[in-house]
Design a protein around this motif. Sequence first.
Motif, PDB file in Angstrom:
ATOM      1  N   TYR A 182     -10.301   4.015   4.061  1.00  0.00           N
ATOM      2  CA  TYR A 182     -10.788   2.638   4.059  1.00  0.00           C
ATOM      3  C   TYR A 182     -12.037   2.583   4.932  1.00  0.00           C
TER       4      TYR A 182
ATOM      5  N   LYS B 190      -5.848   8.840   1.499  1.00  0.00           N
ATOM      6  CA  LYS B 190      -6.380   7.494   1.376  1.00  0.00           C
ATOM      7  C   LYS B 190      -7.595   7.374   2.288  1.00  0.00           C
TER       8      LYS B 190
ATOM      9  N   PRO C 285      -9.390   2.131  -5.477  1.00  0.00           N
ATOM     10  CA  PRO C 285      -9.284   1.337  -4.250  1.00  0.00           C
ATOM     11  C   PRO C 285     -10.493   0.416  -4.071  1.00  0.00           C
TER      12      PRO C 285
ATOM     13  N   GLY D 130       0.812  -1.211   0.000  1.00  0.00           N
ATOM     14  CA  GLY D 130       0.000   0.000   0.000  1.00  0.00           C
ATOM     15  C   GLY D 130       0.842   1.254   0.000  1.00  0.00           C
TER      16      GLY D 130
END
Length: 273
Positions: free
Chosen positions: A107, A105, A213, A27
Amino acid sequence: MSRTGTTSDRLTCAPSRAARELGLKRGDFDLAVNLGLIRAMPDEGGGGLRVALAELDRLRSGEGFPDALRGRVATVGTTAGAELMDVTPTRFTSLARYGLLIPVKFYLNRYRTVVWLYLAEELRQFAAEGSHARLLTARRTPMEIREGMKAGTDRRPRNWRGRHVGFLTRQAGDDPWARAAAVACLLDPADVADVVRDPRERTRLARCQPWLPAQGTPGSPTSELAETLMTASEPDEVAWFRADLAHTMETARRHHPVAAPAPAAPPSPCTSV
């Protein structure tokens, strides 16, 4: 190496090997490529990217390797970011929601909560900037930010999209269709179809679609939430992406137009029986 036999293969390697050679998690390697810290090239034989062995040598010979490279791609969430900037997590979140801290980023955790990540290096730079002292040290959050929070302002998804399209267009290089696809992948398919009316052109865009992603199993609530975050939604943002797509499509058509379909063969003459 993922393939063998050609000169290019002998002089390049797959991203997985490059990450190992550089002492990076995969990553972090991908983020380094996005940030332009590692130069990668399209893998013309099978999609994806490859990295020149000379590029690995360049990076390994850099001052402070590997810690310096790892430091430039280090990311932190809200709690660690707040500690790094010496503010409360609430103040940090307000600054990020208002759009002053741009995530790099994200998640989704097991509760389908969005966890935004920020470059530690950028947060240090923000905190060190004298003009930001009031934002960080004032007893109360500045009025304009408080009003934005009351109104439900959250620019984190939009700022992530704006940053990510920059990553994707950089990776697309000089390929006009890849650059157009980089813009199209962050638009709702209905907007893409409205801007790009020719289905053959949309098919070509789909073939050039870059990697986004992955979050969850396709079709799952987690995947659908991630897709929402990765799709332009605010009217002025959508208008900007549509205009950019129209512009990049003009360039793609001019340099590499989609071939016109072959004319249909004339019908065979009827034969009397």
